[in-house]
Design a protein around this motif. Structure first.
Motif, short mmCIF file in Angstrom:
data_model
loop_
_atom_site.label_atom_id
_atom_site.label_comp_id
_atom_site.label_asym_id
_atom_site.label_seq_id
_atom_site.Cartn_x
_atom_site.Cartn_y
_atom_site.Cartn_z
N ARG A 274 0.82 -1.22 0.00
CA ARG A 274 0.00 0.00 0.00
C ARG A 274 0.85 1.27 0.00
NH1 ARG A 274 -3.44 -2.81 4.23
NH2 ARG A 274 -4.99 -3.86 2.97
N GLU A 275 2.09 1.15 0.47
CA GLU A 275 2.97 2.32 0.54
C GLU A 275 3.71 2.57 -0.77
OE1 GLU A 275 5.43 1.88 4.01
OE2 GLU A 275 3.69 1.54 5.30
N LEU A 276 3.60 1.66 -1.70
CA LEU A 276 4.26 1.80 -3.00
C LEU A 276 3.35 2.52 -3.99
CD1 LEU A 276 5.71 -1.81 -3.38
CD2 LEU A 276 6.91 0.23 -2.55
N SER A 277 3.96 3.12 -4.99
CA SER A 277 3.18 3.73 -6.07
C SER A 277 2.55 2.60 -6.88
CB SER A 277 4.09 4.56 -6.97
OG SER A 277 4.92 3.70 -7.74
N PRO A 278 1.51 2.91 -7.68
CA PRO A 278 0.91 1.86 -8.52
C PRO A 278 1.93 1.17 -9.42
CG PRO A 278 -0.54 3.74 -8.42
CD PRO A 278 0.74 4.16 -7.75
N ALA A 279 2.85 1.92 -9.99
CA ALA A 279 3.86 1.31 -10.86
C ALA A 279 4.78 0.39 -10.06
CB ALA A 279 4.68 2.40 -11.55
N GLU A 280 5.15 0.80 -8.84
CA GLU A 280 6.00 -0.03 -7.99
C GLU A 280 5.26 -1.29 -7.55
OE1 GLU A 280 8.76 3.41 -5.88
OE2 GLU A 280 6.74 3.02 -5.11
N GLN A 281 3.95 -1.17 -7.28
CA GLN A 281 3.15 -2.34 -6.91
C GLN A 281 3.14 -3.35 -8.04
OE1 GLN A 281 -0.65 -0.63 -6.02
NE2 GLN A 281 0.01 0.20 -4.05
N THR A 282 2.93 -2.87 -9.25
CA THR A 282 2.91 -3.75 -10.42
C THR A 282 4.26 -4.44 -10.59
OG1 THR A 282 1.24 -2.39 -11.50
CG2 THR A 282 2.55 -3.82 -12.92
N GLU A 283 5.33 -3.68 -10.44
CA GLU A 283 6.67 -4.26 -10.56
C GLU A 283 6.91 -5.32 -9.48
OE1 GLU A 283 11.34 -2.80 -10.43
OE2 GLU A 283 9.75 -1.30 -10.58
N ALA A 284 6.50 -5.05 -8.25
CA ALA A 284 6.68 -6.01 -7.15
C ALA A 284 5.89 -7.29 -7.41
CB ALA A 284 6.27 -5.38 -5.82
N LEU A 285 4.66 -7.16 -7.89
CA LEU A 285 3.84 -8.34 -8.16
C LEU A 285 4.39 -9.16 -9.32
CD1 LEU A 285 0.34 -6.78 -7.56
CD2 LEU A 285 1.46 -8.54 -6.19
N ARG A 286 4.90 -8.49 -10.32
CA ARG A 286 5.51 -9.22 -11.44
C ARG A 286 6.75 -9.98 -10.96
NH1 ARG A 286 3.72 -4.87 -15.44
NH2 ARG A 286 1.85 -5.87 -16.22
N PHE A 287 7.53 -9.34 -10.08
CA PHE A 287 8.70 -10.00 -9.53
C PHE A 287 8.29 -11.24 -8.74
CE2 PHE A 287 11.77 -10.54 -6.03
CZ PHE A 287 12.88 -10.88 -6.77
#
Length: 120
Positions: free
Chosen positions: A97-110
Motif C-alpha cells: 500500500r505504501e508503494l506507487s501503482p507502478a511499484e506495486q505492479t513491478e513487485a507483483l511481477r517479480f
C-alpha cells in the motif's frame, strides 16, 4: 433432485464487484489499462489464474480484498494458514500500500517470476 451450491469463482467475484461499482468493461480498461477482452475472459472464468498485478489493480479499483482474489484464483491457500504466514501476508500487503501503482505492479511481477522459477 438437490441442487449443488454454486461456487464463488474469481470471475463471479470480479463481475459482481464491477457491477457494484457501476463500471463497464471499457471503463475498467480506461482506469487500469487491462484490455476489456482480457477482463471479460477473467470474469467468465476462461482465464482462472490471471497475473497477480492484474488482481492487485482490480482489487484496488473495486475496493475488495486482494487476498480473497488470490485465494479464488488458486494463487494463495485459504483456510488452514498458520498465524505466522497470515502475519507475513499482512505485513506484505501493508508494504504494498505504501508503494506507487507502478511499484506495486513491478513487485507483483517479480513475485510471479519467483513463483515461476520454483515451478509452483
Amino acid at each position: 433432485m438437490a441442487r449443488q451450491p454454486t461456487s464463488v469463482t474469481l470471475g463471479k467475484t470480479l463481475a459482481a464487484a464491477r457491477a457494484r461499482s457501476g463500471l463497464s468493461l471499457r471503463a475498467v480498461e480506461r482506469r487500469t489499462g487491462i484490455r476489456s477482452g482480457h477482463l471479460s475472459q477473467i470474469e467468465t472464468d476462461q482465464i482462472a489464474k490471471p497475473e497477480m498485478a492484474i488482481l492487485w489493480d482490480l482489487a484496488t479499483l473495486y475496493g475488495i480484498d486482494f487476498e480473497v482474489l488470490l485465494e479464488r484464483s488458486g494463487q494463495a491457500r485459504g483456510g488452514g494458514s498458520s498465524d505466522r504466514a497470515r502475519q507475513r501476508m499482512t505485513v506484505a500487503l501493508r508494504a504494498m500500500r505504501e508503494l506507487s501503482p507502478a511499484e506495486q505492479t513491478e513487485a507483483l511481477r517479480f513475485m510471479a517470476q519467483l513463483k515461476a522459477r520454483r515451478g509452483a
